[in-house]
Write a protein that holds these residues in place. Structure first.
Motif, PDB file in Angstrom:
ATOM      1  N   SER A 123       0.859  -1.198   0.000  1.00 43.03           N
ATOM      2  CA  SER A 123       0.000   0.000   0.000  1.00 43.03           C
ATOM      3  C   SER A 123       0.888   1.238   0.000  1.00 43.03           C
ATOM      4  O   SER A 123       1.881   1.307   0.737  1.00 43.03           O
ATOM      5  CB  SER A 123      -0.907   0.010   1.232  1.00 43.03           C
ATOM      6  OG  SER A 123      -1.798  -1.085   1.204  1.00 43.03           O
ATOM      7  N   ASN A 124       0.499   2.208  -0.813  1.00 43.90           N
ATOM      8  CA  ASN A 124       1.373   3.338  -1.057  1.00 43.90           C
ATOM      9  C   ASN A 124       0.587   4.644  -1.082  1.00 43.90           C
ATOM     10  O   ASN A 124      -0.608   4.666  -1.383  1.00 43.90           O
ATOM     11  CB  ASN A 124       2.084   3.151  -2.410  1.00 43.90           C
ATOM     12  CG  ASN A 124       2.771   1.806  -2.497  1.00 43.90           C
ATOM     13  OD1 ASN A 124       3.887   1.645  -2.055  1.00 43.90           O
ATOM     14  ND2 ASN A 124       2.065   0.815  -3.058  1.00 43.90           N
ATOM     15  N   PRO A 125       1.264   5.778  -0.778  1.00 45.47           N
ATOM     16  CA  PRO A 125       0.589   7.079  -0.836  1.00 45.47           C
ATOM     17  C   PRO A 125       0.056   7.369  -2.239  1.00 45.47           C
ATOM     18  O   PRO A 125       0.677   7.003  -3.240  1.00 45.47           O
ATOM     19  CB  PRO A 125       1.688   8.070  -0.438  1.00 45.47           C
ATOM     20  CG  PRO A 125       2.655   7.262   0.351  1.00 45.47           C
ATOM     21  CD  PRO A 125       2.638   5.888  -0.254  1.00 45.47           C
ATOM     22  N   TRP A 126      -1.072   8.048  -2.267  1.00 49.84           N
ATOM     23  CA  TRP A 126      -1.780   8.349  -3.522  1.00 49.84           C
ATOM     24  C   TRP A 126      -2.213   9.803  -3.501  1.00 49.84           C
ATOM     25  O   TRP A 126      -2.696  10.305  -2.487  1.00 49.84           O
ATOM     26  CB  TRP A 126      -2.986   7.426  -3.630  1.00 49.84           C
ATOM     27  CG  TRP A 126      -4.101   7.818  -4.550  1.00 49.84           C
ATOM     28  CD1 TRP A 126      -5.121   8.705  -4.286  1.00 49.84           C
ATOM     29  CD2 TRP A 126      -4.366   7.313  -5.862  1.00 49.84           C
ATOM     30  NE1 TRP A 126      -5.987   8.770  -5.344  1.00 49.84           N
ATOM     31  CE2 TRP A 126      -5.550   7.935  -6.323  1.00 49.84           C
ATOM     32  CE3 TRP A 126      -3.732   6.393  -6.689  1.00 49.84           C
ATOM     33  CZ2 TRP A 126      -6.095   7.664  -7.569  1.00 49.84           C
ATOM     34  CZ3 TRP A 126      -4.265   6.126  -7.929  1.00 49.84           C
ATOM     35  CH2 TRP A 126      -5.439   6.763  -8.368  1.00 49.84           C
TER      36      TRP A 126
ATOM     37  N   GLN B  74      -1.327   9.899  -9.155  1.00 57.75           N
ATOM     38  CA  GLN B  74       0.001   9.300  -9.114  1.00 57.75           C
ATOM     39  C   GLN B  74       0.215   8.546  -7.801  1.00 57.75           C
ATOM     40  O   GLN B  74      -0.337   8.907  -6.751  1.00 57.75           O
ATOM     41  CB  GLN B  74       1.090  10.373  -9.249  1.00 57.75           C
ATOM     42  CG  GLN B  74       1.241  10.957 -10.634  1.00 57.75           C
ATOM     43  CD  GLN B  74       2.436  11.893 -10.723  1.00 57.75           C
ATOM     44  OE1 GLN B  74       2.858  12.476  -9.727  1.00 57.75           O
ATOM     45  NE2 GLN B  74       2.990  12.030 -11.917  1.00 57.75           N
ATOM     46  N   ALA B  75       1.023   7.496  -7.872  1.00 58.01           N
ATOM     47  CA  ALA B  75       1.455   6.738  -6.700  1.00 58.01           C
ATOM     48  C   ALA B  75       2.789   6.086  -7.048  1.00 58.01           C
ATOM     49  O   ALA B  75       3.190   6.049  -8.220  1.00 58.01           O
ATOM     50  CB  ALA B  75       0.421   5.691  -6.302  1.00 58.01           C
ATOM     51  N   LYS B  76       3.466   5.555  -6.039  1.00 55.50           N
ATOM     52  CA  LYS B  76       4.737   4.860  -6.286  1.00 55.50           C
ATOM     53  C   LYS B  76       4.692   3.506  -5.602  1.00 55.50           C
ATOM     54  O   LYS B  76       4.418   3.408  -4.394  1.00 55.50           O
ATOM     55  CB  LYS B  76       5.916   5.682  -5.759  1.00 55.50           C
ATOM     56  CG  LYS B  76       7.267   5.068  -6.138  1.00 55.50           C
ATOM     57  CD  LYS B  76       8.415   6.015  -5.845  1.00 55.50           C
ATOM     58  CE  LYS B  76       9.740   5.421  -6.318  1.00 55.50           C
ATOM     59  NZ  LYS B  76      10.872   6.340  -6.126  1.00 55.50           N
ATOM     60  N   ALA B  77       4.961   2.458  -6.371  1.00 58.25           N
ATOM     61  CA  ALA B  77       4.865   1.091  -5.854  1.00 58.25           C
ATOM     62  C   ALA B  77       6.017   0.782  -4.907  1.00 58.25           C
ATOM     63  O   ALA B  77       7.138   1.269  -5.063  1.00 58.25           O
ATOM     64  CB  ALA B  77       4.869   0.109  -7.012  1.00 58.25           C
ATOM     65  N   GLY B  78       5.702  -0.083  -3.926  1.00 59.40           N
ATOM     66  CA  GLY B  78       6.736  -0.554  -3.013  1.00 59.40           C
ATOM     67  C   GLY B  78       7.375  -1.823  -3.544  1.00 59.40           C
ATOM     68  O   GLY B  78       7.438  -2.062  -4.751  1.00 59.40           O
ATOM     69  N   GLU B  79       7.855  -2.676  -2.647  1.00 64.88           N
ATOM     70  CA  GLU B  79       8.513  -3.920  -3.042  1.00 64.88           C
ATOM     71  C   GLU B  79       7.575  -5.104  -2.878  1.00 64.88           C
ATOM     72  O   GLU B  79       6.691  -5.117  -2.014  1.00 64.88           O
ATOM     73  CB  GLU B  79       9.766  -4.142  -2.181  1.00 64.88           C
ATOM     74  CG  GLU B  79      10.852  -3.110  -2.392  1.00 64.88           C
ATOM     75  CD  GLU B  79      12.081  -3.435  -1.561  1.00 64.88           C
ATOM     76  OE1 GLU B  79      11.921  -3.988  -0.451  1.00 64.88           O
ATOM     77  OE2 GLU B  79      13.196  -3.141  -2.009  1.00 64.88           O
ATOM     78  N   THR B  80       7.782  -6.109  -3.712  1.00 61.50           N
ATOM     79  CA  THR B  80       7.012  -7.341  -3.587  1.00 61.50           C
ATOM     80  C   THR B  80       7.605  -8.205  -2.467  1.00 61.50           C
ATOM     81  O   THR B  80       8.738  -7.985  -2.008  1.00 61.50           O
ATOM     82  CB  THR B  80       7.044  -8.141  -4.899  1.00 61.50           C
ATOM     83  OG1 THR B  80       8.392  -8.543  -5.156  1.00 61.50           O
ATOM     84  CG2 THR B  80       6.531  -7.300  -6.055  1.00 61.50           C
ATOM     85  N   SER B  81       6.832  -9.208  -2.065  1.00 63.16           N
ATOM     86  CA  SER B  81       7.344 -10.143  -1.055  1.00 63.16           C
ATOM     87  C   SER B  81       8.579 -10.882  -1.566  1.00 63.16           C
ATOM     88  O   SER B  81       9.520 -11.155  -0.807  1.00 63.16           O
ATOM     89  CB  SER B  81       6.251 -11.153  -0.682  1.00 63.16           C
ATOM     90  OG  SER B  81       5.141 -10.500  -0.134  1.00 63.16           O
TER      91      SER B  81
END
Length: 210
Positions: A65-68, A89-96
């Motif tokens: 979950s990321n800021p939007w 706009q948003a920025k993806a984090g890392e996958t498991s």
């Protein structure tokens, strides 16, 4: 006893009783003592255009979950229908997988940037009121939106279907407080297979009408 005297006595005996019955039949008027209260009753009057900004959280499937942040421009076609163009706009984090392994990242920093733009049509489903206190009441409306657009993510551009539930509280006749929940559906192949992802969004903000 003469017949006339008997008739007179009978009439005299009946008269008071009849008067009581007549008095009982007269309706009594009761005036209600109602305490009046002042409420704030603001709603859109003739304003057809709307601009707004929102901030919140976007849960990008497989990428945390990321800021939007988003902005929109809307036009109210009628009392019930409106259209809305949105940019976000948003920025993806890392996958498991990225967190647990020592492998190279699946995406570069630029590819983690998610950009969405699209057009929705909305329907005002449930107009109503919200009570902040016994003396303060604001108009509100619950609406649903359907639409489509384009999402740029992971070095690819995909058609996106959007479903939104929106709740607005009119603080004045030209400012509204927005609460919305959305689902952005688009295809990705980031994890090695093509699949349709559900990307849930919760956001709040303000809209201005003019």
């Amino acid at each position: 006893m003469p017949l006339f005297t008997v008739s007179t006595l009978a009439l005299t005996a009946l008269t008071p009783s009849s008067a009581v019955f007549a008095a009982d039949d007269v309706p009594t008027t009761v005036k209600a003592d109602v305490e009046r209260r002042t409420v704030l009753d603001d709603v859109i009057d003739t304003e057809n255009f709307e601009v707004g900004i929102q901030g919140g959280i976007l849960s990008i499937e497989d990428f945390e979950s990321n800021p939007w942040i988003s902005a929109h421009v809307g036009y109210h076609i009628s009392e019930h229908f409106y259209v809305k163009a949105r940019y976000a706009q948003a920025k993806a984090g890392e996958t498991s997988f990225e967190k647990l392994s020592n492998a190279a990242p699946l995406l570069t920093d630029d590819e983690r940037e998610l950009t969405y733009y699209g057009l929705n049509i909305g329907y005002n489903l449930l107009p109503g009121e919200i009570f902040f206190s016994k003396d303060t009441v604001f108009n509100s409306v619950f609406s649903i939106e359907l639409g489509g657009g384009s999402t740029e993510f992971a070095g690819d551009e995909q058609f996106t279907f959007n479903l939104t539930a929106n709740y607005r509280v009119f603080l004045t006749d030209w400012i509204a407080w927005d609460l919305s929940m959305s689902d952005y559906l688009f295809n990705t192949e980031v994890t090695g297979e093509s699949k349709t992802t559900h990307n849930l969004n919760f956001a709040t903000g303000v809209s201005f009408y003019f």
